[in-house]
Write an enzyme that holds these catalytic residues in place. Sequence first.
Site, PDB file in Angstrom:
ATOM      1  N   HIS A   1      29.891  -7.708   6.235  1.00  0.00           N
ATOM      2  CA  HIS A   1      30.404  -6.513   7.331  1.00  0.00           C
ATOM      3  C   HIS A   1      29.666  -5.420   6.803  1.00  0.00           C
ATOM      4  CE1 HIS A   1      34.460  -8.730   7.085  1.00  0.00           C
ATOM      5  NE2 HIS A   1      34.380  -8.249   8.365  1.00  0.00           N
TER       6      HIS A   1
ATOM      7  N   LYS B   1      27.012 -12.533  14.573  1.00  0.00           N
ATOM      8  CA  LYS B   1      26.835 -13.744  15.151  1.00  0.00           C
ATOM      9  C   LYS B   1      27.520 -14.880  14.718  1.00  0.00           C
ATOM     10  CE  LYS B   1      22.459 -14.111  17.118  1.00  0.00           C
ATOM     11  NZ  LYS B   1      21.139 -14.163  17.009  1.00  0.00           N
TER      12      LYS B   1
ATOM     13  N   LEU C   1      36.667  -6.592   3.515  1.00  0.00           N
ATOM     14  CA  LEU C   1      35.178  -6.795   3.826  1.00  0.00           C
ATOM     15  C   LEU C   1      34.223  -7.358   2.830  1.00  0.00           C
ATOM     16  CD1 LEU C   1      34.702  -2.775   5.073  1.00  0.00           C
ATOM     17  CD2 LEU C   1      35.477  -4.850   6.434  1.00  0.00           C
TER      18      LEU C   1
END
Length: 274
Positions: free
Chosen positions: A33, A145, A29
Site C-alpha cells: 500500500h 496489480k 496497510l
Amino acid sequence: MHIVHTLPALRCALATYQHPAVVPTMGNLHDGHLALVRQAKPLGDVTVATIFVNRMQFGPSDDFDSYPRTFAADCAQLEAAGCDVVFAPSEQVLYPEPQTFRVEPSPALANTLEGEFRPGFFSGVCTVVMKLLACTQARTAVFGKKDYQQLMVIRQMVQQFNLPVDVVGSDTRRASDGLAMSSRNGYLSPAERAQAGELYAALCTLAQAVRGGQTSVQALQDAAMATLRSTGWKPDYVALRRQSDLQAPAPGEAMVVLAAARLGNTRLIDNLEL
Ligand code: PAF
C-alpha cells in the site's frame, strides 16, 4: 497530514487542490500500500488515501467482521510515506441511507474468476470506488496489480462512465519467497507463512511451461492445481487468460495466469503476466 472522517472536512482539506491523486484502501496497510502512495505522490497536487472496510464487497461467510482494523498504525505509516490527507469515513458517512443505486460491472469481465467464487464482489467494489472517487474528486487513482481483475473492472467502469480519472496500476510487491503482499497474509500461521510462497511458485512454473512451448491450457491449469493440492492448498482456480479481457487465450495473445487458493482458512490471490 490531515485525517478527516466527514465529507465537509474532506472538501475543506482538498479545497485548494486541482488534481487529487487517490489511493483507495481498506486499511491494515503493508509495504505494498505504501508503495502505491509513493507512486501516487508525483501524479497529483495532493495525495489522498482512503481507509474504509467496505461491507458491500464481502460475502456472508467472508471476513468482514474479523478484517483487521489498524487505524492508528495505518495513519502513522501513511504520514511517513508522504500522504497528505486520509479520508476514513464511517459507514454512516459513506452510506447514510441504504445504497439502492449500485454499479453493476459487465458480467463478461466480472462474473468469471473472482466473480465466480465471490458473487457480488465486483459490484460492491465498483459501487464504493465510484463513491470514493466522487468524494475525493480524484483525478488519478492508484490500485495494485495483485488484484488484477479488480483493476480491470475499475478501469472499465471509469471508461464507461467517462470519469475524469487516470487509473494507474502498480506492480505487485512480493516477499523474498515470492508471496504477494496482502493484508490477508497476516491471517497465516507461521507454518502456513513458510509455505505460502508456493502459490507464486506455481504461477512461475506454469509461465515457464508456456514459454517452453506447452500449449494445452487445460493441462497446464490442472497440473498447477494438482501441485497446490498435493501440499495442502485448496485452489479455487488457476487460470491462464488473455490480458485484454480475461477470456480464454488464443495463440500469440498476451497472457496472464491468475490463481486463488486457500491455505488453511486464508484465501490468497495472485497473478503473473506472461
Ligand atoms: O483493494 C481494495 O483494498 C478494495 O477492494 C478497494 C479498492 C479499496 C475497495 O474497497
